[in-house]
Design an enzyme around this catalytic site. Structure first.
Site, PDB file in Angstrom:
ATOM      1  CG  ASN A  64       4.202  10.699  -0.856  1.00 32.98           C
ATOM      2  OD1 ASN A  64       3.827   9.707  -1.498  1.00 32.98           O
ATOM      3  ND2 ASN A  64       3.374  11.443  -0.149  1.00 32.98           N
TER       4      ASN A  64
ATOM      5  CG  HIS B   7       9.007   3.687  -1.615  1.00 31.46           C
ATOM      6  ND1 HIS B   7       7.661   3.641  -1.915  1.00 31.46           N
ATOM      7  CD2 HIS B   7       9.288   2.493  -1.009  1.00 31.46           C
ATOM      8  CE1 HIS B   7       7.168   2.463  -1.514  1.00 31.46           C
ATOM      9  NE2 HIS B   7       8.141   1.766  -0.953  1.00 31.46           N
TER      10      HIS B   7
ATOM     11  CB  THR C 100      -0.843   4.670   0.716  1.00 31.96           C
ATOM     12  OG1 THR C 100      -0.162   3.604   0.021  1.00 31.96           O
ATOM     13  CG2 THR C 100      -1.394   4.160   2.038  1.00 31.96           C
TER      14      THR C 100
HETATM   15  C1  BV8 Z   1      11.392  -4.746  -2.531  1.00 34.83           C
HETATM   16  C2  BV8 Z   1       9.888   5.440  -5.729  1.00 34.83           C
HETATM   17  C3  BV8 Z   1      12.784  -6.549  -1.940  1.00 34.83           C
HETATM   18  C4  BV8 Z   1      10.115   5.551  -7.210  1.00 34.83           C
HETATM   19  C5  BV8 Z   1       8.325   3.585  -5.474  1.00 34.83           C
HETATM   20  C6  BV8 Z   1       8.747  -8.738  -8.483  1.00 34.83           C
HETATM   21  C7  BV8 Z   1      10.055  -8.321  -8.610  1.00 34.83           C
HETATM   22  C8  BV8 Z   1      10.610  -7.402  -7.715  1.00 34.83           C
HETATM   23  C9  BV8 Z   1       9.852  -6.933  -6.649  1.00 34.83           C
HETATM   24  C10 BV8 Z   1       8.556  -7.382  -6.550  1.00 34.83           C
HETATM   25  C11 BV8 Z   1       7.997  -8.271  -7.435  1.00 34.83           C
HETATM   26  N1  BV8 Z   1       6.711  -8.494  -7.064  1.00 34.83           N
HETATM   27  C12 BV8 Z   1       6.438  -7.767  -5.962  1.00 34.83           C
HETATM   28  C13 BV8 Z   1       7.563  -7.105  -5.627  1.00 34.83           C
HETATM   29  C14 BV8 Z   1       7.724  -6.219  -4.530  1.00 34.83           C
HETATM   30  C15 BV8 Z   1       7.472  -4.800  -5.062  1.00 34.83           C
HETATM   31  C16 BV8 Z   1       5.983  -4.555  -5.020  1.00 34.83           C
HETATM   32  O1  BV8 Z   1       5.428  -4.350  -3.971  1.00 34.83           O
HETATM   33  N2  BV8 Z   1       5.321  -4.565  -6.182  1.00 34.83           N
HETATM   34  C17 BV8 Z   1       3.897  -4.378  -6.166  1.00 34.83           C
HETATM   35  C18 BV8 Z   1       3.476  -3.560  -7.366  1.00 34.83           C
HETATM   36  C19 BV8 Z   1       3.234  -5.723  -6.094  1.00 34.83           C
HETATM   37  N3  BV8 Z   1       8.168  -3.948  -4.138  1.00 34.83           N
HETATM   38  C20 BV8 Z   1       9.434  -3.601  -4.386  1.00 34.83           C
HETATM   39  O2  BV8 Z   1      10.045  -3.885  -5.404  1.00 34.83           O
HETATM   40  C21 BV8 Z   1      10.116  -2.850  -3.255  1.00 34.83           C
HETATM   41  N4  BV8 Z   1      11.363  -3.490  -2.976  1.00 34.83           N
HETATM   42  O3  BV8 Z   1      10.417  -5.403  -2.329  1.00 34.83           O
HETATM   43  O4  BV8 Z   1      12.679  -5.219  -2.330  1.00 34.83           O
HETATM   44  C22 BV8 Z   1      12.754  -7.368  -3.203  1.00 34.83           C
HETATM   45  C23 BV8 Z   1      13.798  -7.231  -4.112  1.00 34.83           C
HETATM   46  C24 BV8 Z   1      13.785  -8.023  -5.258  1.00 34.83           C
HETATM   47  C25 BV8 Z   1      12.746  -8.939  -5.505  1.00 34.83           C
HETATM   48  C26 BV8 Z   1      11.670  -9.017  -4.589  1.00 34.83           C
HETATM   49  C27 BV8 Z   1      11.672  -8.230  -3.442  1.00 34.83           C
HETATM   50  C28 BV8 Z   1      10.408  -1.431  -3.675  1.00 34.83           C
HETATM   51  C29 BV8 Z   1       9.120  -0.707  -3.965  1.00 34.83           C
HETATM   52  C30 BV8 Z   1       9.406   0.786  -4.096  1.00 34.83           C
HETATM   53  C31 BV8 Z   1       9.090   1.242  -5.507  1.00 34.83           C
HETATM   54  N5  BV8 Z   1       9.287   2.713  -5.579  1.00 34.83           N
HETATM   55  N6  BV8 Z   1       8.539   4.919  -5.478  1.00 34.83           N
HETATM   56  C32 BV8 Z   1       9.383   6.718  -7.803  1.00 34.83           C
HETATM   57  O5  BV8 Z   1       8.628   7.423  -7.088  1.00 34.83           O
HETATM   58  O6  BV8 Z   1       9.576   6.942  -9.014  1.00 34.83           O
HETATM   59  S1  BV8 Z   1       6.748   3.019  -5.275  1.00 34.83           S
HETATM   60  C33 BV8 Z   1       5.659   4.261  -5.647  1.00 34.83           C
HETATM   61  O7  BV8 Z   1       4.468   3.599  -5.940  1.00 34.83           O
HETATM   62  C34 BV8 Z   1       5.327   5.167  -4.504  1.00 34.83           C
HETATM   63  O8  BV8 Z   1       6.455   5.466  -3.728  1.00 34.83           O
HETATM   64  C35 BV8 Z   1       4.307   4.421  -3.750  1.00 34.83           C
HETATM   65  O9  BV8 Z   1       4.866   3.604  -2.818  1.00 34.83           O
HETATM   66  C36 BV8 Z   1       3.712   3.575  -4.820  1.00 34.83           C
HETATM   67  C37 BV8 Z   1       2.375   4.163  -5.230  1.00 34.83           C
HETATM   68  O10 BV8 Z   1       1.624   3.896  -4.250  1.00 34.83           O
HETATM   69  P1  BV8 Z   1       0.853   5.106  -3.500  1.00 34.83           P
HETATM   70  O11 BV8 Z   1       1.801   6.014  -2.828  1.00 34.83           O
HETATM   71  O12 BV8 Z   1      -0.135   4.387  -2.693  1.00 34.83           O
HETATM   72  O13 BV8 Z   1       0.206   5.931  -4.635  1.00 34.83           O
HETATM   73  P2  BV8 Z   1      -0.935   5.439  -5.535  1.00 34.83           P
HETATM   74  O14 BV8 Z   1      -0.945   6.337  -6.677  1.00 34.83           O
HETATM   75  O15 BV8 Z   1      -0.829   3.962  -5.713  1.00 34.83           O
HETATM   76  O16 BV8 Z   1      -2.221   5.661  -4.637  1.00 34.83           O
HETATM   77  C38 BV8 Z   1      -2.587   6.968  -4.298  1.00 34.83           C
HETATM   78  C39 BV8 Z   1      -3.692   6.811  -3.283  1.00 34.83           C
HETATM   79  O17 BV8 Z   1      -4.049   8.107  -2.852  1.00 34.83           O
HETATM   80  C40 BV8 Z   1      -4.942   6.157  -3.842  1.00 34.83           C
HETATM   81  O18 BV8 Z   1      -5.441   5.222  -2.910  1.00 34.83           O
HETATM   82  C41 BV8 Z   1      -5.914   7.341  -3.981  1.00 34.83           C
HETATM   83  O19 BV8 Z   1      -7.255   6.961  -3.732  1.00 34.83           O
HETATM   84  C42 BV8 Z   1      -5.447   8.241  -2.876  1.00 34.83           C
HETATM   85  N7  BV8 Z   1      -5.722   9.661  -3.076  1.00 34.83           N
HETATM   86  C43 BV8 Z   1      -5.820  10.331  -4.247  1.00 34.83           C
HETATM   87  N8  BV8 Z   1      -6.056  11.642  -3.984  1.00 34.83           N
HETATM   88  C44 BV8 Z   1      -6.074  11.787  -2.631  1.00 34.83           C
HETATM   89  C45 BV8 Z   1      -5.872  10.525  -2.045  1.00 34.83           C
HETATM   90  N9  BV8 Z   1      -5.835  10.323  -0.720  1.00 34.83           N
HETATM   91  C46 BV8 Z   1      -6.021  11.408   0.068  1.00 34.83           C
HETATM   92  N10 BV8 Z   1      -6.230  12.661  -0.416  1.00 34.83           N
HETATM   93  C47 BV8 Z   1      -6.258  12.879  -1.748  1.00 34.83           C
HETATM   94  N11 BV8 Z   1      -6.468  14.123  -2.235  1.00 34.83           N
END
Ligand code: BV8
Ligand code: ZN
Length: 257
Positions: free
Chosen positions: A107, A124, A202
């Site tokens: 977060n 992040h 997450t």
């Molecule tokens: C990296 C900041 C090396 C910004 C965020 C192609 C090109 C480039 C990269 C990639 C690529 N393919 C894959 C990648 C790697 C990529 C990646 O993983 N992509 C995914 C989509 C496949 N990762 C990256 O790019 C990372 N860097 O790898 O660098 C690199 C470099 C170049 C090329 C390759 C590799 C950087 C990733 C960071 C991105 N920035 N945030 C902003 O906030 O604006 S990510 C952002 O999304 C969040 O920080 C978080 O990490 C993510 C969302 O995930 P969650 O936090 O899990 O939230 P979400 O909404 O998904 O889920 C919420 C959960 O809570 C659910 O499960 C729900 O059920 C639950 N929930 C709901 N209510 C509740 C609850 N739980 C408990 N209580 C409740 N009440």
């Protein structure tokens, strides 16, 4: 929220937390949901409804239209400032007074800190850590934050070089901050059998953060997921508690006596 408030917490979850010396807490957007911050995956509110956050949170979107991306972050900064930590954040802060707790969060908000926790790693980044997108100089000014969402808002200008100031978050395609990765890996390596890794709110979709629970498991820790629904990492956890952060975490901490 159905579930946790009706079902007792699994006894093995309480036993694991009670016997743990170290607890690594990994949190995602669900941790802040009950404070009123929409999770990353939920449809963006209002103006950004038709924009996929995965497309907005990228260097390409910033390069194309900094004012559009800045407006989104300025609105999110306003929202974070306008809400409070929830009972889940407060429970984790209390847990930190009862056990050796490290927090690594995906977060970008400051709700763990405002609840009294110290956070080992914002993997992040942090939305309030502003820096120049050209020369990298930290920006210490107070940016003007909109009271209502606006479609475009010029970002502040760097006093050093006149560049556009950006939020200190990690965009897709950007490397994670080295200090955050190092702190998280150190906390993972410190885990021993009998310790616990609590994974809260997450979806386990974004890497490399999504790989941290598996690393905790390989260090011998007991991995416990707190999430209302099944996620990409559920089947890798030893225990899952199907409930919300604000409902489940206070009950886990209360059981520590
Ligand atoms: C990296 C900041 C090396 C910004 C965020 C192609 C090109 C480039 C990269 C990639 C690529 N393919 C894959 C990648 C790697 C990529 C990646 O993983 N992509 C995914 C989509 C496949 N990762 C990256 O790019 C990372 N860097 O790898 O660098 C690199 C470099 C170049 C090329 C390759 C590799 C950087 C990733 C960071 C991105 N920035 N945030 C902003 O906030 O604006 S990510 C952002 O999304 C969040 O920080 C978080 O990490 C993510 C969302 O995930 P969650 O936090 O899990 O939230 P979400 O909404 O998904 O889920 C919420 C959960 O809570 C659910 O499960 C729900 O059920 C639950 N929930 C709901 N209510 C509740 C609850 N739980 C408990 N209580 C409740 N009440
Ligand atoms: Zn600059």
């Amino acid at each position: 929220m159905t579930g946790a408030e009706e079902h007792p917490l699994p006894a093995e979850v309480l036993a694991a937390v009670r016997e743990a010396r170290r607890i690594l807490v990994l949190t995602g957007a669900g941790m802040s949901a009950e404070s009123g911050i929409a999770t990353f995956r939920d449809a963006q509110t209002g103006l950004w409804e038709e924009f996929d956050p995965m497309r907005l949170a990228t260097p390409e979107a910033w390069a194309e239209d900094p004012a559009f991306v800045w407006a989104w972050y300025a609105w999110r900064m306003h929202l974070v400032r306008a809400v409070e930590p929830n009972a889940g954040h407060r429970a984790i802060a209390e847990l930190g007074r009862l056990r050796e707790v490290s927090i690594a969060t995906q977060n970008v908000d400051d709700l763990h800190e405002r609840a009294g926790s110290s956070v080992a790693a914002h993997v992040h980044g942090s939305i309030f850590d502003l820096r120049c997108s050209d020369c990298g100089a930290p920006f210490v000014g107070e940016p003007e934050l909109p009271e209502e969402p606006v479609e475009r808002l010029d970002p502040p200008t760097c006093p050093e070089c006149g560049g556009d100031v950006r939020p200190g978050v990690v965009w897709f395609g950007e490397m994670l901050p080295e200090d955050a990765v190092a702190a998280t890996e150190a906390a993972l390596e410190a885990l021993e059998p009998g310790d616990v890794c609590l994974v809260v709110g997450t979806s386990g979709l974004v890497f490399p953060a999504a790989g941290y629970p598996a690393m905790a498991r390989s260090e011998g820790a007991t991995v416990i997921e707190v999430n209302p629904v099944e996620t990409e990492i559920s089947d890798m956890c030893h225990h899952v508690v199907r409930g919300s952060a604000a409902q489940v975490l206070p009950r886990i901490v209360a059981a520590l006596g």
